[in-house]
Every structure is written in C-alpha cells, then in structure tokens.
Enzyme design. Structure first.
Site, PDB file in Angstrom:
ATOM      1  N   PRO A   1      -3.531   0.639  19.017  1.00 40.15           N
ATOM      2  CA  PRO A   1      -3.269   0.116  17.670  1.00 40.15           C
ATOM      3  C   PRO A   1      -3.378   1.129  16.528  1.00 40.15           C
ATOM      4  CG  PRO A   1      -5.413  -0.634  18.464  1.00 40.15           C
ATOM      5  CD  PRO A   1      -4.768   0.077  19.607  1.00 40.15           C
TER       6      PRO A   1
ATOM      7  N   TYR B   1      -8.968   5.630   7.601  1.00 42.78           N
ATOM      8  CA  TYR B   1      -9.042   6.023   9.014  1.00 42.78           C
ATOM      9  C   TYR B   1     -10.087   7.144   9.090  1.00 42.78           C
ATOM     10  CZ  TYR B   1      -4.669   3.514  10.072  1.00 42.78           C
ATOM     11  OH  TYR B   1      -3.709   2.546  10.248  1.00 42.78           O
TER      12      TYR B   1
ATOM     13  N   TYR C   1       4.447   6.536   9.888  1.00 40.66           N
ATOM     14  CA  TYR C   1       3.598   5.375   9.583  1.00 40.66           C
ATOM     15  C   TYR C   1       4.396   4.304   8.848  1.00 40.66           C
ATOM     16  CZ  TYR C   1      -0.771   2.912   8.517  1.00 40.66           C
ATOM     17  OH  TYR C   1      -1.779   1.986   8.452  1.00 40.66           O
TER      18      TYR C   1
ATOM     19  N   HIS D   1       0.837  -1.197   0.000  1.00 42.04           N
ATOM     20  CA  HIS D   1       0.000   0.000   0.000  1.00 42.04           C
ATOM     21  C   HIS D   1       0.872   1.246   0.000  1.00 42.04           C
ATOM     22  CE1 HIS D   1      -4.172  -1.580   1.493  1.00 42.04           C
ATOM     23  NE2 HIS D   1      -3.708  -2.228   0.447  1.00 42.04           N
TER      24      HIS D   1
ATOM     25  N   LYS E   1       1.625  -0.050  15.009  1.00 40.63           N
ATOM     26  CA  LYS E   1       3.033  -0.166  15.388  1.00 40.63           C
ATOM     27  C   LYS E   1       3.407  -1.395  16.212  1.00 40.63           C
ATOM     28  CE  LYS E   1       4.621   3.362  13.380  1.00 40.63           C
ATOM     29  NZ  LYS E   1       5.148   2.954  12.092  1.00 40.63           N
TER      30      LYS E   1
HETATM   31  P1  FAD Z   1       2.234 -11.614  21.492  1.00 41.72           P
HETATM   32  O1  FAD Z   1       1.828 -11.660  20.085  1.00 41.72           O
HETATM   33  O2  FAD Z   1       1.232 -11.203  22.515  1.00 41.72           O
HETATM   34  O3  FAD Z   1       2.790 -13.044  21.851  1.00 41.72           O
HETATM   35  C1  FAD Z   1       3.019 -13.474  23.177  1.00 41.72           C
HETATM   36  C2  FAD Z   1       2.904 -14.982  23.240  1.00 41.72           C
HETATM   37  O4  FAD Z   1       3.215 -15.399  24.558  1.00 41.72           O
HETATM   38  C3  FAD Z   1       1.511 -15.465  22.936  1.00 41.72           C
HETATM   39  O5  FAD Z   1       1.560 -16.511  21.989  1.00 41.72           O
HETATM   40  C4  FAD Z   1       0.985 -15.922  24.279  1.00 41.72           C
HETATM   41  O6  FAD Z   1       0.049 -16.983  24.174  1.00 41.72           O
HETATM   42  C5  FAD Z   1       2.259 -16.352  24.965  1.00 41.72           C
HETATM   43  N1  FAD Z   1       2.220 -16.319  26.432  1.00 41.72           N
HETATM   44  C6  FAD Z   1       1.616 -15.416  27.232  1.00 41.72           C
HETATM   45  N2  FAD Z   1       1.836 -15.697  28.512  1.00 41.72           N
HETATM   46  C7  FAD Z   1       2.597 -16.810  28.528  1.00 41.72           C
HETATM   47  C8  FAD Z   1       3.156 -17.583  29.583  1.00 41.72           C
HETATM   48  N3  FAD Z   1       2.982 -17.247  30.851  1.00 41.72           N
HETATM   49  N4  FAD Z   1       3.880 -18.659  29.254  1.00 41.72           N
HETATM   50  C9  FAD Z   1       4.077 -19.006  27.957  1.00 41.72           C
HETATM   51  N5  FAD Z   1       3.576 -18.291  26.924  1.00 41.72           N
HETATM   52  C10 FAD Z   1       2.850 -17.213  27.212  1.00 41.72           C
HETATM   53  N6  FAD Z   1      -1.136  -4.241  16.717  1.00 41.72           N
HETATM   54  C11 FAD Z   1      -1.302  -3.603  15.585  1.00 41.72           C
HETATM   55  O7  FAD Z   1      -0.324  -3.042  15.074  1.00 41.72           O
HETATM   56  N7  FAD Z   1      -2.546  -3.576  14.995  1.00 41.72           N
HETATM   57  C12 FAD Z   1      -3.632  -4.235  15.550  1.00 41.72           C
HETATM   58  O8  FAD Z   1      -4.727  -4.235  15.013  1.00 41.72           O
HETATM   59  C13 FAD Z   1      -3.474  -4.909  16.747  1.00 41.72           C
HETATM   60  N8  FAD Z   1      -4.503  -5.591  17.342  1.00 41.72           N
HETATM   61  C14 FAD Z   1      -4.286  -6.235  18.537  1.00 41.72           C
HETATM   62  C15 FAD Z   1      -5.321  -6.945  19.160  1.00 41.72           C
HETATM   63  C16 FAD Z   1      -5.129  -7.609  20.392  1.00 41.72           C
HETATM   64  C17 FAD Z   1      -6.261  -8.371  21.053  1.00 41.72           C
HETATM   65  C18 FAD Z   1      -3.853  -7.546  21.001  1.00 41.72           C
HETATM   66  C19 FAD Z   1      -3.622  -8.221  22.344  1.00 41.72           C
HETATM   67  C20 FAD Z   1      -2.815  -6.859  20.350  1.00 41.72           C
HETATM   68  C21 FAD Z   1      -3.016  -6.214  19.124  1.00 41.72           C
HETATM   69  N9  FAD Z   1      -1.985  -5.545  18.444  1.00 41.72           N
HETATM   70  C22 FAD Z   1      -2.179  -4.882  17.302  1.00 41.72           C
HETATM   71  C23 FAD Z   1      -0.645  -5.531  18.918  1.00 41.72           C
HETATM   72  C24 FAD Z   1       0.213  -6.593  18.219  1.00 41.72           C
HETATM   73  O9  FAD Z   1      -0.575  -7.683  17.852  1.00 41.72           O
HETATM   74  C25 FAD Z   1       1.269  -6.960  19.227  1.00 41.72           C
HETATM   75  O10 FAD Z   1       2.081  -5.812  19.423  1.00 41.72           O
HETATM   76  C26 FAD Z   1       2.112  -8.154  18.830  1.00 41.72           C
HETATM   77  O11 FAD Z   1       1.321  -9.335  18.916  1.00 41.72           O
HETATM   78  C27 FAD Z   1       3.322  -8.276  19.759  1.00 41.72           C
HETATM   79  O12 FAD Z   1       3.970  -9.483  19.540  1.00 41.72           O
HETATM   80  P2  FAD Z   1       4.670 -10.244  20.743  1.00 41.72           P
HETATM   81  O13 FAD Z   1       5.304 -11.435  20.131  1.00 41.72           O
HETATM   82  O14 FAD Z   1       5.483  -9.296  21.524  1.00 41.72           O
HETATM   83  O15 FAD Z   1       3.480 -10.660  21.719  1.00 41.72           O
HETATM   84  C1  DHB Z   2      -4.814  -2.846  11.106  1.00 41.34           C
HETATM   85  C2  DHB Z   2      -4.725  -2.581  12.438  1.00 41.34           C
HETATM   86  C3  DHB Z   2      -4.334  -1.340  12.847  1.00 41.34           C
HETATM   87  O1  DHB Z   2      -4.233  -1.072  14.139  1.00 41.34           O
HETATM   88  C4  DHB Z   2      -4.046  -0.342  11.938  1.00 41.34           C
HETATM   89  O2  DHB Z   2      -3.701   0.887  12.376  1.00 41.34           O
HETATM   90  C5  DHB Z   2      -4.132  -0.618  10.612  1.00 41.34           C
HETATM   91  C6  DHB Z   2      -4.526  -1.884  10.194  1.00 41.34           C
HETATM   92  C7  DHB Z   2      -5.235  -4.195  10.674  1.00 41.34           C
HETATM   93  O3  DHB Z   2      -5.509  -5.047  11.539  1.00 41.34           O
HETATM   94  O4  DHB Z   2      -5.325  -4.439   9.472  1.00 41.34           O
END
Ligand code: FAD
Ligand code: DHB
Length: 392
Positions: A296, A205, A387, A76, A300
């Site tokens: 979100p 947005y 962005y 995009h 980022k």
């Molecule tokens: P995570 O993806 O959270 O991975 C952590 C892992 O650790 C998981 O698999 C979990 O099951 C595991 N875990 C947790 N506790 C334990 C434990 N005690 N022992 C063993 N394993 C454990 N970001 C965006 O940019 N856009 C979005 O739309 C967006 N939507 C989101 C929606 C939700 C519901 C959430 C929670 C986050 C969202 N985010 C979004 C943020 C983005 O998804 C996260 O920043 C990203 O997942 C971070 O990756 P990570 O590997 O640090 O953590």
């Molecule tokens: C998506 C999520 C976001 O938080 C964003 O700013 C843009 C796109 C997505 O899930 O596609």
C-alpha cells in the site's frame, strides 16, 4: 433451482472494481448482476485505501459520481517525507501541476452502492458458494446460493471477477493459462482509524530506525495512521496505548505534537506484490485485486482497480456488439499501468521500510535515496508524477 436467470454481464465482488464496472455498463445500456459474499453494511465499513489519483477523481466525476467527492474530498498538493530527523515537503502542484484527493474507499463504495440501487441495479449481497462454469462457451454460467438460501444459476454473456485477491474467480482459470509474478515483504502494516483531528495538513511518510510510519487522514475530525510491524504480529499484541507510543517515537520532531484520540478501528495487513496475466480467459475477465495487488505504500491499489474497469467497460460494450478488438487488448492495456504501479509501490516500500536484520549498508542506501528525492527536482518530479498518477 431457478435455471432461467440471464444477464449480459455477471460480476463477482462488490468492491470498487465490481461496483464501478456495473455502473459504467449501465450507463452504456448493458445489464449486469453483481454477487457479493458479504453484507452491504460490511462492504461499506471495511477500512482500506484513502488516496485518489487525479485521474480517478476525473473518472468518478465523468461517471456522474462526483457530487459528494467534490464536497467532502480533501485535495492535497503534496506529501511530507520524514527521515534524518527532518520533515521535507514535496510539492506535487509545483512539480507536476497535479494533485491527489483524500476520499476514503468506504465513501467511494457507499456512493457506488447507493447509485446502483437508485438506478435499479441488481446487487445480491450475502451470497455463498459462487461457482463459474462453461467458461469456454459463449454462455458462461455463474451459480450461487443467495442470502435466502436458494441456489441460483445465472446465464451470462461475460463474467467479470472483481472479487479481490482471495476471491474465487482467478482460481476458475486453469493454472496453466496464467503467469504469476509475486513478491512477499518481511513486514506488515498495522492501521488505525482514530477520532481525532489530523496532526498534519498533508500525509507524512516517515522513515525511522524502528520502522516506517504513515500519518494520513479521513476528514477534518478523523485521522488514519499506519505502523510497520513484524510480518506475523497479532493485533491483540497492540493495545491502543502501545500503538500511540510507537507512532509518537516514529513521527517525533521538535515543536510538533501527535494528537491522540479514541481508536475506532484497527487491523494488520500483510504486504505483497502480485500480478496474474493475462487478465482474461475466454469469457471470464479479471479486474482489480482479483488480478493484481501492490503493497500500500504508493497508495495505488484502489486507483488500479478503478482504472481496470474504465478500460473494461468500453471493451465489453464492443464485445457484446460483436467486435472483440478492445476486449482482446484489455489485458495488455491494463498491464502497462499495473507494472508501472507495481514498480512504484515496490520502490516506495523498499525505500521507506526497515527490513528485519538490515545492515548499515542498506540503511545508508535508503537514506541516500531519500535525500536525493527531496533534493533533486528531477527525482522529486519522478516521485510526484507516479504518486499523482498516470493518464487514463
Ligand atoms: P476488493 O475491494 O477486495 O473487493 C472485492 C469484493 O469481492 C469484496 O467486497 C469481497 O467481499 C468480495 N468477494 C471476495 N470473494 C468473493 C466471492 N468468492 N464471492 C463473492 N464476492 C466475493 N490500497 C491502498 O491504496 N491504500 C491502503 O491503505 C490499502 N489498504 C488495504 C487494506 C486491506 C486489508 C486490503 C485487503 C487492501 C488494502 N488496499 C489499500 C488495497 C485496496 O483497498 C484494494 O486495491 C481495492 O480494495 C481493490 O478493489 P477491488 O474492487 O479490486 O477489490
Ligand atoms: C492511505 C493509505 C496508503 O497506503 C497510502 O499510501 C496513503 C494513504 C490511507 O489509507 O489514507
């Protein structure tokens, strides 16, 4: 009890941060064991982020993980900002020469799990009661009960907490050793995944008096949409029809139609800014959401998680070979990017959401800001630069 298990790096959490770290370490000949509380199926289906910065795409390609991303990712060159009854395009290619790529976090996670397992990597899914001990020693211990019910004890040289915001790793650090900066927001996001071709070519947005809305996508056949809802709302209060009606109101524009389709997944996510520093305590390192989360709106969170482990992998490589300089700089190096993203995410969030009880003054200030970022090339470039992301 099996007390003889050893690995160089014990990793908690098989999200994007933990999985990419174990892969980058393996490429450097470093052995790791990843423990994850959920099943593989759950990790691969969990709906979250969708937008990769240019630097994240480059990182995944360089790590040899770009094949499906290059085939299925959708590049995009900009976004739309909608307000005041108009939809304005910001052209990132023109403003910065950079683009972003729509490729869902579920796909990044599937690619990483498949690659780790194909390369003989060890991922223990479905563990319970993970515990971290002997943090201040040179041989910290990660113990857990595996999916078969046996208690395991893993002696490591380093442990990395990649277990997200609600994980246990951050809590293993004494509270007195961490500085926490935190801000809550008085609203949440309701997100749906729908089996319907996107009604837009690039993300929209939308600022609206009833609240923010975002039209994103996952593929030519699947849409991802979000609505600002009240902080304590329950998903049961939002039947599909009500969600589509509300999306219709917030995206409404003469001559444009929002296409509806079956809702495949829906959920509500609260919003928070949170930074824990430093991201290291002795032989325990934190990466991704375990150390920091952003609302979100700036897309980022996933990008920050990938950037952390890109810094951490070479730092651990050095550390395991007796040189602690990069490991010593890990937290400060990451925190510069994290605070930039924390500011950008806060700024996008407060510009685009309706605060409950907001007065006309607040509304006019938001509209003035939206008009400015779409009218001034300098202001638009600043948004586009943030962005599309920062150099890795
Ligand atoms: P995570 O993806 O959270 O991975 C952590 C892992 O650790 C998981 O698999 C979990 O099951 C595991 N875990 C947790 N506790 C334990 C434990 N005690 N022992 C063993 N394993 C454990 N970001 C965006 O940019 N856009 C979005 O739309 C967006 N939507 C989101 C929606 C939700 C519901 C959430 C929670 C986050 C969202 N985010 C979004 C943020 C983005 O998804 C996260 O920043 C990203 O997942 C971070 O990756 P990570 O590997 O640090 O953590
Ligand atoms: C998506 C999520 C976001 O938080 C964003 O700013 C843009 C796109 C997505 O899930 O596609």
């Amino acid at each position: 009890m099996r007390a003889d298990m050893r690995t160089q790096v014990g990793i908690v959490g098989a999200g994007p941060a933990g999985l990419l770290l174990s892969h980058l370490l393996a490429q450097r000949g470093i052995d790791s064991v990843l423990v994850e509380s959920r099943s593989r199926e759950y990790c691969e289906a969990r709906q979250r982020a969708g937008v990769l910065e240019a630097g994240s795409v480059a990182l995944l390609r360089e790590a040899g993980l770009g094949a499906r991303l290059d085939r299925e990712g959708i590049e995009h060159g900009g976004i739309y900002l909608q307000f005041d009854g108009q939809r304005r395009h910001l052209d990132f290619r023109d403003l910065t020469g950079r683009t972003v790529t729509v490729y869902a976090q579920t796909e990044v996670v599937k690619d990483l799990i498949a690659r780790r397992l194909a390369d003989g990597g060890v991922i223990e899914f479905g563990v319970t009661a993970p515990e971290i001990a002997d943090l201040d020693s040179h041989r910290p211990v990660l113990s857990y009960t595996d999916a078969r019910g046996s208690r395991q004890e893993l002696t490591c040289e380093v442990i990395v907490g990649c277990d997200g915001f609600h994980g246990m790793s951050r809590a293993a650090i004494p509270a007195s050793a961490l500085t926490i900066r935190e801000r809550g927001y008085p609203y949440s996001w309701l997100g749906i995944l729908a089996a319907v071709p996107p009604s837009t070519d690039e993300l929209i947005y939308a600022y609206h008096e009833r609240g923010f809305a975002l039209h994103s996508l996952r593929s030519p056949l699947t849409s991802r949409l979000y609505l600002q809802v009240g902080r304590d709302e329950k998903i049961e209060e939002w039947p599909d029809e009500r969600i589509w009606d509300e999306l219709d109101r917030r995206f409404q524009l003469p001559g444009w139609t929002l296409h509806r389709g079956p809702v495949l997944d829906k959920g509500i996510t609260p919003m928070r800014s949170f930074v824990a520093a430093p991201m290291r305590h002795g032989r325990l390192f934190l990466a991704g959401d375990a150390a920091h989360i952003v609302p979100p709106t700036g897309a980022k969170g996933l990008n920050l998680a990938l950037a952390d482990v890109a810094v951490l992998a070479p730092a651990l490589d050095q550390l395991l070979h007796g040189d602690s300089s990069l490991a010593g700089a890990y937290s400060d190096t990451c925190l510069r990017r994290i605070w930039r993203s924390t500011h950008f995410s806060w700024w996008m969030t407060t510009m685009l959401h309706r605060k409950p009880g907001a007065d006309d003054m607040e509304t006019e200030l938001q509209l003035a800001q939206l008009r400015y970022v779409t009218a001034s090339r300098a202001a638009a470039t600043s948004l586009a630069e943030n962005y599309t992301g920062y150099p890795t």
